[in-house]
Design a protein around this motif. Structure first.
Motif, PDB file in Angstrom:
ATOM      1  N   PRO A   5     -34.981 -44.688  16.086  1.00  0.00           N
ATOM      2  CA  PRO A   5     -34.049 -44.610  14.649  1.00  0.00           C
ATOM      3  C   PRO A   5     -33.359 -43.451  16.104  1.00  0.00           C
ATOM      4  CG  PRO A   5     -35.598 -43.362  14.132  1.00  0.00           C
ATOM      5  CD  PRO A   5     -36.214 -44.671  14.935  1.00  0.00           C
ATOM      6  N   TRP A   6     -31.786 -43.592  15.902  1.00  0.00           N
ATOM      7  CA  TRP A   6     -31.017 -43.061  16.953  1.00  0.00           C
ATOM      8  C   TRP A   6     -31.340 -41.352  16.661  1.00  0.00           C
ATOM      9  CZ3 TRP A   6     -25.247 -44.868  18.090  1.00  0.00           C
ATOM     10  CH2 TRP A   6     -25.716 -45.901  18.198  1.00  0.00           C
ATOM     11  N   PRO A   7     -31.832 -40.346  17.454  1.00  0.00           N
ATOM     12  CA  PRO A   7     -31.609 -39.005  16.772  1.00  0.00           C
ATOM     13  C   PRO A   7     -30.640 -38.293  16.490  1.00  0.00           C
ATOM     14  CG  PRO A   7     -31.955 -39.254  20.017  1.00  0.00           C
ATOM     15  CD  PRO A   7     -31.596 -40.329  19.113  1.00  0.00           C
ATOM     16  N   GLU A   8     -30.632 -37.389  16.289  1.00  0.00           N
ATOM     17  CA  GLU A   8     -29.570 -36.056  15.804  1.00  0.00           C
ATOM     18  C   GLU A   8     -28.947 -35.513  17.076  1.00  0.00           C
ATOM     19  OE1 GLU A   8     -27.876 -36.029  12.332  1.00  0.00           O
ATOM     20  OE2 GLU A   8     -29.285 -37.764  11.775  1.00  0.00           O
ATOM     21  N   PRO A   9     -27.519 -35.314  16.712  1.00  0.00           N
ATOM     22  CA  PRO A   9     -26.687 -34.545  17.832  1.00  0.00           C
ATOM     23  C   PRO A   9     -27.368 -33.293  18.148  1.00  0.00           C
ATOM     24  CG  PRO A   9     -25.475 -35.590  16.979  1.00  0.00           C
ATOM     25  CD  PRO A   9     -26.890 -35.569  15.857  1.00  0.00           C
ATOM     26  N   ALA A  10     -28.222 -32.938  19.231  1.00  0.00           N
ATOM     27  CA  ALA A  10     -28.852 -32.188  19.327  1.00  0.00           C
ATOM     28  C   ALA A  10     -27.481 -30.671  19.093  1.00  0.00           C
ATOM     29  CB  ALA A  10     -29.385 -31.908  20.984  1.00  0.00           C
ATOM     30  N   PRO A  11     -28.379 -29.528  18.441  1.00  0.00           N
ATOM     31  CA  PRO A  11     -27.839 -28.528  18.130  1.00  0.00           C
ATOM     32  C   PRO A  11     -26.579 -27.414  18.923  1.00  0.00           C
ATOM     33  CG  PRO A  11     -30.272 -27.984  17.776  1.00  0.00           C
ATOM     34  CD  PRO A  11     -30.374 -28.936  18.489  1.00  0.00           C
ATOM     35  N   GLU A  12     -27.306 -27.893  20.276  1.00  0.00           N
ATOM     36  CA  GLU A  12     -26.693 -26.491  21.408  1.00  0.00           C
ATOM     37  C   GLU A  12     -25.270 -27.774  22.073  1.00  0.00           C
ATOM     38  OE1 GLU A  12     -29.913 -29.046  23.739  1.00  0.00           O
ATOM     39  OE2 GLU A  12     -29.035 -27.735  21.689  1.00  0.00           O
ATOM     40  N   VAL A  13     -24.911 -29.101  21.464  1.00  0.00           N
ATOM     41  CA  VAL A  13     -24.170 -30.166  21.493  1.00  0.00           C
ATOM     42  C   VAL A  13     -22.957 -29.901  20.040  1.00  0.00           C
ATOM     43  CG1 VAL A  13     -22.920 -32.311  22.107  1.00  0.00           C
ATOM     44  CG2 VAL A  13     -25.161 -31.466  23.172  1.00  0.00           C
ATOM     45  N   THR A  88     -18.696 -34.552  24.283  1.00  0.00           N
ATOM     46  CA  THR A  88     -18.778 -35.616  22.624  1.00  0.00           C
ATOM     47  C   THR A  88     -19.282 -37.411  22.673  1.00  0.00           C
ATOM     48  OG1 THR A  88     -16.406 -36.649  24.245  1.00  0.00           O
ATOM     49  CG2 THR A  88     -16.444 -34.828  22.791  1.00  0.00           C
ATOM     50  N   TRP A  89     -19.786 -37.826  24.239  1.00  0.00           N
ATOM     51  CA  TRP A  89     -19.921 -38.371  24.408  1.00  0.00           C
ATOM     52  C   TRP A  89     -21.514 -38.660  23.943  1.00  0.00           C
ATOM     53  CZ3 TRP A  89     -19.442 -43.797  27.395  1.00  0.00           C
ATOM     54  CH2 TRP A  89     -18.368 -44.157  27.607  1.00  0.00           C
ATOM     55  N   ALA A  90     -22.401 -36.842  24.738  1.00  0.00           N
ATOM     56  CA  ALA A  90     -23.415 -37.098  24.055  1.00  0.00           C
ATOM     57  C   ALA A  90     -24.350 -36.677  22.654  1.00  0.00           C
ATOM     58  CB  ALA A  90     -23.895 -36.122  25.161  1.00  0.00           C
ATOM     59  N   TYR A  91     -22.525 -35.857  22.056  1.00  0.00           N
ATOM     60  CA  TYR A  91     -22.664 -35.863  21.002  1.00  0.00           C
ATOM     61  C   TYR A  91     -22.765 -37.439  19.950  1.00  0.00           C
ATOM     62  CZ  TYR A  91     -21.036 -34.632  15.968  1.00  0.00           C
ATOM     63  OH  TYR A  91     -20.542 -34.374  14.455  1.00  0.00           O
ATOM     64  N   ALA A  92     -22.291 -38.058  20.466  1.00  0.00           N
ATOM     65  CA  ALA A  92     -22.183 -39.131  19.645  1.00  0.00           C
ATOM     66  C   ALA A  92     -23.507 -40.092  20.024  1.00  0.00           C
ATOM     67  CB  ALA A  92     -20.716 -40.266  19.972  1.00  0.00           C
ATOM     68  N   LEU A  93     -23.704 -40.087  21.095  1.00  0.00           N
ATOM     69  CA  LEU A  93     -25.470 -40.573  21.261  1.00  0.00           C
ATOM     70  C   LEU A  93     -26.337 -39.517  21.381  1.00  0.00           C
ATOM     71  CD1 LEU A  93     -24.001 -41.944  24.675  1.00  0.00           C
ATOM     72  CD2 LEU A  93     -24.205 -43.455  22.806  1.00  0.00           C
ATOM     73  N   GLY A  94     -26.529 -38.797  20.767  1.00  0.00           N
ATOM     74  CA  GLY A  94     -27.737 -37.786  20.597  1.00  0.00           C
ATOM     75  C   GLY A  94     -27.963 -37.677  21.570  1.00  0.00           C
ATOM     76  N   LEU A  95     -27.730 -37.413  22.163  1.00  0.00           N
ATOM     77  CA  LEU A  95     -28.008 -36.161  23.626  1.00  0.00           C
ATOM     78  C   LEU A  95     -27.872 -35.133  23.771  1.00  0.00           C
ATOM     79  CD1 LEU A  95     -26.764 -39.789  26.029  1.00  0.00           C
ATOM     80  CD2 LEU A  95     -28.917 -39.505  24.951  1.00  0.00           C
TER      81      LEU A  95
END
Length: 588
Positions: A5-13, A88-95
């Motif tokens: 499963p995709w990880p949730e967006p990182a809290p700092e992001v 924004t891309w890191a948020y969408a990808l959960g990075l």
């Protein structure tokens, strides 16, 4: 690849994105993650990846990167860099902020795996399934389709350049795959002077005689090289090189080879018109480039291009249709799905299918495949709006019978002399008795013969009237000028004939034309696709990869439209010039 499963967006992001866009519309990648969550699950692409070996990047997230890449018209390098440096891309990808992303070549490898396992339409299937769950698209209603040209990602070559470049392509392939073998077969310095650079990079002879001589030199070099490749005792894998197969096809399509009486081999170019049957093959099978064997030359009115054709289908419900079907759904991920506008809850027009074909395939030939794809997705419309390039009598009746889809399209009018001049008796002026297999002319005479035939692979019926009835008839000059002095009718089968007559009568009415105006909106979709994703220019070579690019472009356009709908932007926003505003103010 192990589906996860995709990880949730990182809290700092998340904190950074929320702070930067507080009180403002969030960018598309953020909106997509908020609205859809894990849009493309890894498990959907599992068959394209091995279960063992080094861990690779998430294929579901690579699919989303490819869609964002199309939405912003980025290269592979730019897309890979965006994964690393855009919040924004890191948020969408959960990075996380420390994620290093991937090398840009991973995107090319991902596309190759998707194409090799025939998963080109997977991303569109998944998005449409989600939109169906949300009530934003459904079966029935109205859809419209149109096609446009796609230029291949290769240089345009004339016949002379095509043959020379095909020889050069095989020489290059052999130089890389079997350099020692090639050095024993050809004079490397001599061939390097002719084939060391692209054929279209040096000036061709100006005179036709010298061009013809050079064309024969290219052909002789090509035949000699293929003879060496196919010679007994040579490695079998040499003839399996794609460049060898391509050169063989190009030579067969453009030259003839025979043995003269003196035993010498004679090589001649094929001409467009040939009395002995050795002319050029039809454009539908003739290669145009050694680097993309799926591209074809084609023409449509005043447009001439080498490449492919794309057919785009989309929903086109009016506000009245939406109000009649159902109310707007209630919630997505805890947020209201109704758009932020006071206007009627008109749903966005959603692209439901894209079909990519060779440029020489007529529009009508692609329609059945379009309907099959829509049926597979459960999105067949009740009414399908098309231009006059699609319909035929067979398709009008067959679409209703096979798919339950009514084609709303102008059919070609009767092209007979009488119908064109509007002075005489056209085919629709004759009464047809299908049960009795007889036709009655406006003068009251009945047909003499009723012969079922097959014309151009289409079953038809040829109805003839007797010359003894036609010659003395006072209406003869309004009916026929045939030397046989008798009238003949060529009729489609009963259902098709009745469908054609009904369609031709309907399209003359004002109500039909008012309703048919709905089709014109697909031109705006094609314009949007060209402006946003550059759909008129292919990025890759080969029909399968071009189709994958078109599917990802369609998903990108759908996400852009859903995001605009969510934020209450008008679906049909147009610009009004200052001069037009002045005219309106003066008129008021």
């Amino acid at each position: 690849m192990e589906p996860l499963p995709w990880p949730e967006p990182a809290p700092e992001v998340v904190r950074a994105v929320r702070a930067k866009y507080h009180g403002r519309e969030v960018p598309l990648p953020v909106a997509v993650r908020d609205l859809f969550g894990e849009l493309f699950a890894d498990a959907e692409f599992a068959e394209a990846f091995a279960a063992t070996g080094p861990r690779g990047w998430s294929p579901g997230r690579l699919a989303l990167v490819t869609v964002f890449q199309r939405a912003e018209n980025l290269t592979d390098r730019q897309a890979a860099e965006a994964v690393r440096d855009r919040l924004t891309w890191a948020y969408a990808l959960g990075l996380g902020l420390d994620d290093t992303g991937f090398d840009h070549t991973v995107l090319a490898e991902f596309r190759s795996r998707v194409v090799a396992h025939h998963l080109e339409e997977k991303v569109l299937d998944l998005l449409l399934a989600r939109l169906m769950q949300l009530g934003l698209v459904a079966a029935g209603g109205k859809q419209r389709t149109d096609s446009t040209q796609v230029v291949a990602a290769v240089r345009d070559l004339n016949r002379l350049e095509l043959v020379g470049e095909s020889v050069r392509a095989l020489v290059e392939a052999l130089s890389a795959a079997a350099p020692d073998w090639l050095a024993q077969v050809i004079d490397v310095p001599g061939w390097s002077r002719r084939y060391g650079r692209r054929i279209d990079s040096w000036r061709m002879p100006a005179s036709k005689a010298r061009q013809d001589a050079l064309a024969l030199d290219f052909a002789r070099d090509g035949f000699a090289l293929l003879s060496a490749v196919y010679a007994p005792g040579q490695p079998a894998w040499l003839r399996e090189l794609p460049a060898a197969q391509t050169l063989r096809t190009v030579l067969v399509q453009n030259y003839t080879r025979r043995t003269a009486r003196n035993g010498r081999e004679v090589v001649e170019r094929r001409e467009k018109q040939s009395e002995d049957g050795d002319g050029l093959p039809p454009a539908s099978i003739r290669l145009t480039s050694p680097y993309d064997t799926d591209a074809r030359w084609s023409a449509k009115r005043d447009t001439f291009w080498n490449g492919f054709k794309i057919h785009i289908s989309e929903t086109c419900a009016t506000e009245a249709d939406d109000a009649a079907r159902s109310s707007v759904p209630a919630a997505v991920g805890g947020r209201s799905r109704a758009p932020k506008t006071d206007r009627a809850p008109r749903r966005p027009n959603v692209i439901t299918n894209v079909a990519t074909t060779a440029s020489t395939v007529p529009d009508g030939k692609a329609l059945d495949g379009i309907h099959q794809s829509l049926r597979r997705r459960g999105l067949l419309p009740d009414e399908h709006y098309l231009d006059s390039g699609y319909p035929s009598a067979e398709l009008i009746t067959g679409s209703v019978k096979t798919y339950g889809v009514a084609l709303i399209t102008p059919v070609l009018l009767d092209t007979s002399r009488q119908a064109r001049a509007k002075d005489g008796f056209a085919a629709h002026d004759f009464a047809i008795d299908w049960q009795g297999e007889q036709a009655t002319c406006p003068a009251g005479k009945t047909s003499a013969t009723w012969n079922p035939v097959v014309q151009e692979s289409v079953p038809k019926t040829v109805v003839s009237f007797a010359a003894t009835d036609c010659i003395p008839c006072p209406f003869k000059k309004h009916c026929t000028t045939a030397k046989s002095n008798r009238r003949q009718l060529s009729l489609h089968p009963r259902e098709m004939t009745q469908a054609l007559r009904t369609a031709r009568a309907q399209q003359q009415t004002k109500d039909w034309n008012t309703d048919y105006a709905l089709r014109a909106g697909v031109e705006g979709t094609i314009r949007q696709a060209a402006a946003v994703t550059g759909i008129h220019q292919a990025r890759y070579r080969g029909l399968a990869k071009v189709h994958l690019d078109h599917v990802c472009s369609a998903v990108a356009l759908n996400l852009i439209r859903i995001d605009a709908w969510w934020n209450g932007h008008p679906l049909d926003r147009t610009r009004t010039s200052h001069l037009a505003r002045l005219e309106l103010s003066l008129a008021a």
